[in-house]
Structures are given as structure tokens and as C-alpha cells.
Write an enzyme that holds these catalytic residues in place. Structure first.
Site, PDB file in Angstrom:
ATOM      1  CG  ASN A  48      48.308  83.010  -4.726  1.00 44.68           C
ATOM      2  OD1 ASN A  48      47.279  82.646  -4.905  1.00 44.68           O
ATOM      3  ND2 ASN A  48      49.316  82.075  -4.401  1.00 44.68           N
ATOM      4  CB  VAL A  68      53.505  90.233  -0.541  1.00 44.08           C
ATOM      5  CG1 VAL A  68      54.969  89.797  -0.946  1.00 44.08           C
ATOM      6  CG2 VAL A  68      53.645  91.836  -0.236  1.00 44.08           C
ATOM      7  CG  ASP A  69      51.974  84.078  -3.146  1.00 47.26           C
ATOM      8  OD1 ASP A  69      51.919  83.707  -2.032  1.00 47.26           O
ATOM      9  OD2 ASP A  69      51.820  83.380  -4.010  1.00 47.26           O
ATOM     10  CB  THR A  70      57.611  84.511  -1.576  1.00 46.58           C
ATOM     11  OG1 THR A  70      57.467  85.974  -1.438  1.00 46.58           O
ATOM     12  CG2 THR A  70      58.630  84.106  -2.062  1.00 46.58           C
ATOM     13  N   GLY A 105      55.559  87.994  -5.843  1.00 45.66           N
ATOM     14  CA  GLY A 105      54.610  89.009  -6.446  1.00 45.66           C
ATOM     15  C   GLY A 105      54.261  90.036  -5.405  1.00 45.66           C
TER      16      GLY A 105
END
Length: 142
Positions: A48, A68-70, A105
Site C-alpha cells: 500500500n 505510508v500505510d498502517t 509501512g
């Protein structure tokens, strides 16, 4: 100074950069995030984050792009963004008194040189027991 581009519409991520004194512009990508099997959450957040950064890379000539991904893993299930306040309260009640795993990420692209790199981090959090009145008070402040 080179421009920092946040490939996200997350107000929280932008606020984090601001709190660190990092000046940036926000350019949300139109990437549809995937949330597949909880077996490889690190691969999902990296995918992502990379797709978000690459979507913006195609639109700019210069700058440093942050994708950014969470994701949160709780009791073997991936927890995405809440759909609404009611859903957010339900999620918070579930987290109360339990341990959650937070996968983050980050993918960075230097648009000037086309250099790219990324990585992820895993944080284990023990959430204290949150009284119902505190959950309600918190949401009333929003």
C-alpha cells in the site's frame, strides 16, 4: 530545500510531520488500499505504501515522496480504518485491556533521482482498560 510530498490524505500523518517541524505538501493518491489475509500484514502495508508513493511519482518532477500505510492486527484479524464514530467506539472497546500489533509501512521516492526505498516496523501495544465513560468523553470531544 527540497519539497517533501506526503502521498496521503491522513490529517494525523500530516500533523505528525508538522509536529516534527517537517514542512510538506499533501498530495493524496487515488490508490485503493488492499487489506487481505492477516498472514502477511507487513507485505500489505509495504504494498500500500509503495503504490501510494508511485502514484504521486507519476505526477511530480521533483521532491521526496512519502507513501505510508498502517494496519492493526487484533486477535488474528486485520483492523482497518473505522467506517464511522460508532465503528470507532466498537473497535476501541475491543482494544481496551488487550494487546494489539501495529504494522507501519513507509516507502520513499526521490523524484529527482528516481531512487526508491522502503521498510516496515512492527509495534506491540498493550492498551490499558478504558472505562466506558472515558470512551464516551473522548468521542464527545471530536
Amino acid at each position: 530545500m527540497r519539497q517533501i510530498i506526503l502521498a496521503s490524505q491522513s490529517k494525523a500523518r500530516s500533523a505528525i510531520l508538522n509536529s516534527c517541524g517537517i514542512r510538506h505538501v499533501v498530495m493524496p493518491s487515488s490508490v485503493k488500499e488492499i487489506h487481505m489475509s492477516p498472514k502477511k500484514p507487513q507485505a500489505i502495508v509495504m504494498y500500500n505504501a509503495r503504490m501510494k508513493a508511485k502514484a504521486i511519482f507519476g505526477r511530480v518532477k521533483s521532491g521526496v515522496i512519502l507513501g505510508v500505510d498502517t494496519l492493526v492486527l487484533f486477535k488474528g484479524k486485520l483492523i482497518g480504518k473505522p467506517r464511522n464514530k460508532r465503528d470507532a467506539k466498537k473497535i476501541l472497546r475491543g482494544f481496551s485491556g488487550n494487546r494489539i500489533l501495529v504494522y507501519s509501512g513507509l516507502y520513499v521516492i526521490d523524484a529527482d533521482s528516481s531512487r526508491q526505498t522502503g521498510g516496515f516496523d512492527l509495534t506491540s501495544l498493550k492498551i490499558k482498560k478504558i472505562p466506558e465513560k472515558d470512551i464516551e468523553k473522548y468521542f464527545n470531544l471530536l
